[in-house]
Scaffold this motif. Structure first.
Motif, PDB file in Angstrom:
ATOM      1  N   GLU A  31       0.830  -1.205   0.000  1.00 35.61           N
ATOM      2  CA  GLU A  31       0.000   0.000   0.000  1.00 35.61           C
ATOM      3  C   GLU A  31       0.866   1.256   0.000  1.00 35.61           C
ATOM      4  O   GLU A  31       0.566   2.242  -0.673  1.00 35.61           O
ATOM      5  N   ARG A  32       1.968   1.202   0.759  1.00 34.26           N
ATOM      6  CA  ARG A  32       2.927   2.319   0.771  1.00 34.26           C
ATOM      7  C   ARG A  32       4.304   1.747   0.443  1.00 34.26           C
ATOM      8  O   ARG A  32       5.053   1.350   1.346  1.00 34.26           O
ATOM      9  N   ASP A  49       5.859  10.064  -7.427  1.00 40.47           N
ATOM     10  CA  ASP A  49       5.402   8.812  -6.841  1.00 40.47           C
ATOM     11  C   ASP A  49       6.592   7.854  -6.712  1.00 40.47           C
ATOM     12  O   ASP A  49       7.412   7.756  -7.633  1.00 40.47           O
ATOM     13  N   ASP A  78       8.062   0.912  -0.091  1.00 40.73           N
ATOM     14  CA  ASP A  78       9.275   1.390   0.575  1.00 40.73           C
ATOM     15  C   ASP A  78      10.335   1.644  -0.492  1.00 40.73           C
ATOM     16  O   ASP A  78      10.887   0.715  -1.080  1.00 40.73           O
TER      17      ASP A  78
END
Length: 278
Positions: free
Chosen positions: A21-22, A184, A24
């Motif tokens: 989801e996030r 992003d 690294d």
């Protein structure tokens, strides 16, 4: 990768990390290094993460303005530790590998920006990457008080005039607000892999590097469809004619509905690749 090839654990981890989801950013960059250098093990990757933690711990404690953060990072990384880039770094594959950039303190603009971002993030700074055309930099703070810094130049602060001049030199166009939006993380990873592919493109003897770079890019959730054709071409160039031909045909099926002439040309190339076995 071929169906009869055992899964590469680093590539599997890369695909999984890219779908978090996030994502690294540091982990993904270190996994690129693990694919690039088979001798790189988990201990070496952990050591790179520990070095980022250590550098973050050396930043002065306390609240800072965006400019204060930029100055603190420039003083620590660009000054005390001499992280910066040189023209010669564009000729080295190591300049695109995070663990090597941490060791050499040299790298491409985007990899040095990763170092700045990861150190600053660990210290609580409002930091993000800025993908200016032709040159990656970092930003601190919200748009109203944004401060840009150039890690390739040791963290030198960039004025609005500096930024406009850089963009005009790269594109011949004026600076647009959209160029200053935070990058992003996955787009950054794709840009790093594109740099590696560009490095390998000028070195035909390193088609192995081009192949793993395009294969990693294909593991990202979003990537240009044309990369499938690029991989097929690399397979043919490396003598894997049947595998390359099969992938060319699959790509032809994808484009057939909108570009039937292109699809026909691709199928002819697939037949030619198979004929090279005779």
């Amino acid at each position: 990768m071929h169906e009869d090839t055992a899964p590469d654990p680093w590539r599997t981890r890369f695909a999984e990390a890219a779908r978090e989801e996030r994502p690294d950013l540091a982990e993904l960059c270190l996994l690129i290094g693990a694919v690039a250098e088979p001798g790189l093990d988990q201990a070496a990757m952990d050591a790179a993460e520990i070095e980022l933690d250590r550098l973050a711990g050396l930043l002065p404690y306390g609240p800072k303005t965006p400019r204060g953060w930029a100055e603190a990072l420039a003083s620590l990384l660009g000054g005390r530790y001499d992280f910066h880039g040189t023209p010669g770094d564009y000729r080295r594959l190591e300049s695109s590998l995070l663990h090597q950039v941490l060791r050499r303190r040299r790298g491409l603009p985007i990899l040095l920006s990763v170092v700045w971002m990861e150190v600053a993030r660990r210290a609580g700074a409002p930091v993000y990457g800025v993908a200016l055309p032709g040159h990656f930099v970092v930003g601190f703070g919200d748009p109203g008080e944004r401060v840009l810094a150039d890690p390739f130049a040791g963290g030198r602060p960039m004025t609005e005039a500096d930024t406009e001049l850089l963009v005009a030199g790269a594109t011949g166009e004026p600076l647009r607000p959209s160029m200053l939006l935070p990058a992003d993380p996955l787009e950054m990873v794709l840009r790093i892999l594109n740099n590696i592919r560009a490095w390998a493109a000028g070195r035909p003897e390193r088609s192995d590097v081009a192949l793993w770079a395009v294969e990693l890019a294909l593991l990202l959730p979003a990537h240009p469809a044309r990369l499938c054709y690029e991989r097929a071409q690399l397979l043919v160039e490396r003598g894997e004619f049947l595998a390359g031909a099969a992938e060319i045909e699959r790509y032809a099926d994808v484009v057939a509905a909108v570009e039937p002439t292109t699809a026909a040309t691709l199928r002819a190339r697939a037949r030619a690749a198979r004929a090279r076995l005779n």
